[in-house]
Design an enzyme around this catalytic site. Sequence first.
Site, PDB file in Angstrom:
ATOM      1  N   ARG A   1     -16.678  20.621 -17.979  1.00 28.13           N
ATOM      2  CA  ARG A   1     -16.920  20.777 -16.809  1.00 28.13           C
ATOM      3  C   ARG A   1     -16.064  22.126 -16.313  1.00 28.13           C
ATOM      4  O   ARG A   1     -16.044  23.026 -17.042  1.00 28.13           O
ATOM      5  CB  ARG A   1     -16.460  19.452 -16.088  1.00 28.13           C
ATOM      6  CG  ARG A   1     -17.298  19.518 -14.514  1.00 28.13           C
ATOM      7  CD  ARG A   1     -17.030  18.340 -13.644  1.00 28.13           C
ATOM      8  NE  ARG A   1     -15.686  18.349 -13.297  1.00 28.13           N
ATOM      9  CZ  ARG A   1     -15.288  17.343 -12.343  1.00 28.13           C
ATOM     10  NH1 ARG A   1     -16.025  16.333 -12.161  1.00 28.13           N
ATOM     11  NH2 ARG A   1     -13.887  17.442 -12.001  1.00 28.13           N
TER      12      ARG A   1
ATOM     13  N   LYS B   1     -11.461  11.123  -2.424  1.00 29.04           N
ATOM     14  CA  LYS B   1     -13.166  11.172  -2.456  1.00 29.04           C
ATOM     15  C   LYS B   1     -14.053  10.052  -2.816  1.00 29.04           C
ATOM     16  O   LYS B   1     -15.140  10.008  -2.553  1.00 29.04           O
ATOM     17  CB  LYS B   1     -13.313  12.648  -3.352  1.00 29.04           C
ATOM     18  CG  LYS B   1     -13.230  12.046  -4.979  1.00 29.04           C
ATOM     19  CD  LYS B   1     -13.680  13.237  -5.712  1.00 29.04           C
ATOM     20  CE  LYS B   1     -13.611  12.724  -7.478  1.00 29.04           C
ATOM     21  NZ  LYS B   1     -13.308  13.676  -8.043  1.00 29.04           N
TER      22      LYS B   1
HETATM   23  C1  LIG Z   1     -12.482  13.053  -9.007  1.00 28.84           C
HETATM   24  C2  LIG Z   1     -11.278  13.937  -9.807  1.00 28.84           C
HETATM   25  C3  LIG Z   1      -9.968  13.453  -9.729  1.00 28.84           C
HETATM   26  C4  LIG Z   1      -9.813  11.974  -9.480  1.00 28.84           C
HETATM   27  O1  LIG Z   1     -10.684  10.943 -10.255  1.00 28.84           O
HETATM   28  P1  LIG Z   1     -10.712   9.325 -10.328  1.00 28.84           P
HETATM   29  O2  LIG Z   1     -11.339   8.943 -11.333  1.00 28.84           O
HETATM   30  O3  LIG Z   1     -10.952   8.995  -9.115  1.00 28.84           O
HETATM   31  O4  LIG Z   1      -8.985   9.286 -10.576  1.00 28.84           O
HETATM   32  C5  LIG Z   1      -9.074  14.173 -10.332  1.00 28.84           C
HETATM   33  N1  LIG Z   1      -9.298  15.411 -10.465  1.00 28.84           N
HETATM   34  C6  LIG Z   1     -10.474  16.130 -10.251  1.00 28.84           C
HETATM   35  C7  LIG Z   1     -10.435  17.489 -10.607  1.00 28.84           C
HETATM   36  C8  LIG Z   1     -11.487  15.411  -9.749  1.00 28.84           C
HETATM   37  O5  LIG Z   1     -12.633  16.084  -9.677  1.00 28.84           O
END
Ligand SMILES: *Cc1c(COP(=O)(O)O)cnc(C)c1O
Length: 363
Positions: free
Chosen positions: A134, A39
């Site tokens: 969260r 993402k």
């Molecule tokens: C965005 C996200 C990740 C990955 O985060 P990074 O900082 O890009 O490694 C993993 N788990 C969840 C639930 C996320 O929202």
Amino acid sequence: MNKNKYPKLVVDLKKLRHNIDHVLIKCQDQGIEVAGVIKGCTGLPECANQFALAGCRYIATSRLEQIEEARNFGVQSDFMMIRIPMLSEAADVVRLAEVSLNSEMKVLEALNHQAGLQDRRHKVILMVDLGDLREGYWDKEELLQAALRVENELYNLELAGIGTNLGCYGAIAATPEKLNELVECVEMIEEKIGRELEFVSGGSTTSYPRVLEGNMPRRINQLRIGEAIILAKDLQDLWGFDMSDMHQDVFTLQAEVIEVKEKPSYPVGQIEFDAFGNHPAFEDQGVHKRAIIGLGKVDFAFADMLLPRDEDIKILGASSDHTILDVQNCKHDYKVGDVVEFDLCYATIVYATNSQNVDVVYI
Ligand SMILES: *Cc1c(COP(=O)(O)O)cnc(C)c1O
């Protein structure tokens, strides 16, 4: 259309692949599977494909559109939906993702129903909120009841594991103690359901330091990693880890110079509000050589987070479509038509890859 069009985001797929391989090996050595999170670069399918070719167990993202795009591109992988799903997208979650992270029974029931309709078995990982505030179950009894319900009643779902996320909202560190709380939760559930769960998903990039330091609790067997692979910046800049064996320049943002002039550094007239309604302050440094590039906040949101490769460039500010650079102290004599290069951070790359104005090219 003009092929040599700016702004441009240049993606070095070999460097990306190096970073993926590197993190995968480090994690594998400690019995940890990696879900490659795409993402951060808005799921660019060529990037997603590198994760698949490297052998990530899952490709993960927060947006179903990105999964669909990767599948249409031909990326051969299983996919993980990492934003807890909207009730309204349950059918598409089951259609597009093999596994999803969850924290609401109503959604789990909808996933179960949709999986039945689609004749599929969908894996779910129940999220536990360990204090970052969260997503995730806060109440341990509610977590246990949800696990029992999925295990015993929602037949089209497979209770695949539990997981947590740290360091996103509450900025809570993924210490060994925190992650041990997750292990306690999984043991509580396993005792009640009488079998071992497949995944104990210990977080994102913010949990990767436990791998680097070798102090990850043993039961944690999955991480969902994006930033540490695509940028490899935060752990170095914020946490002081040595990431020199990783490429931090997988992505290069290029923009074209559209004006170069000597101008005063202090605006002339009555200072009121800028394009975004702010009342800015300026320091009078006399007349400086300035360059404007054809790129703006629409493309990166945060001017102070753009990182010029030419360290003598100072970013003065930006409006929607213009970014103003102080090039007074640069060794290079900037001219109209020159291309200026920037490194990106997480905050700017998500915008740049979302901007329709930024052409993405791969090398
Ligand atoms: C965005 C996200 C990740 C990955 O985060 P990074 O900082 O890009 O490694 C993993 N788990 C969840 C639930 C996320 O929202």
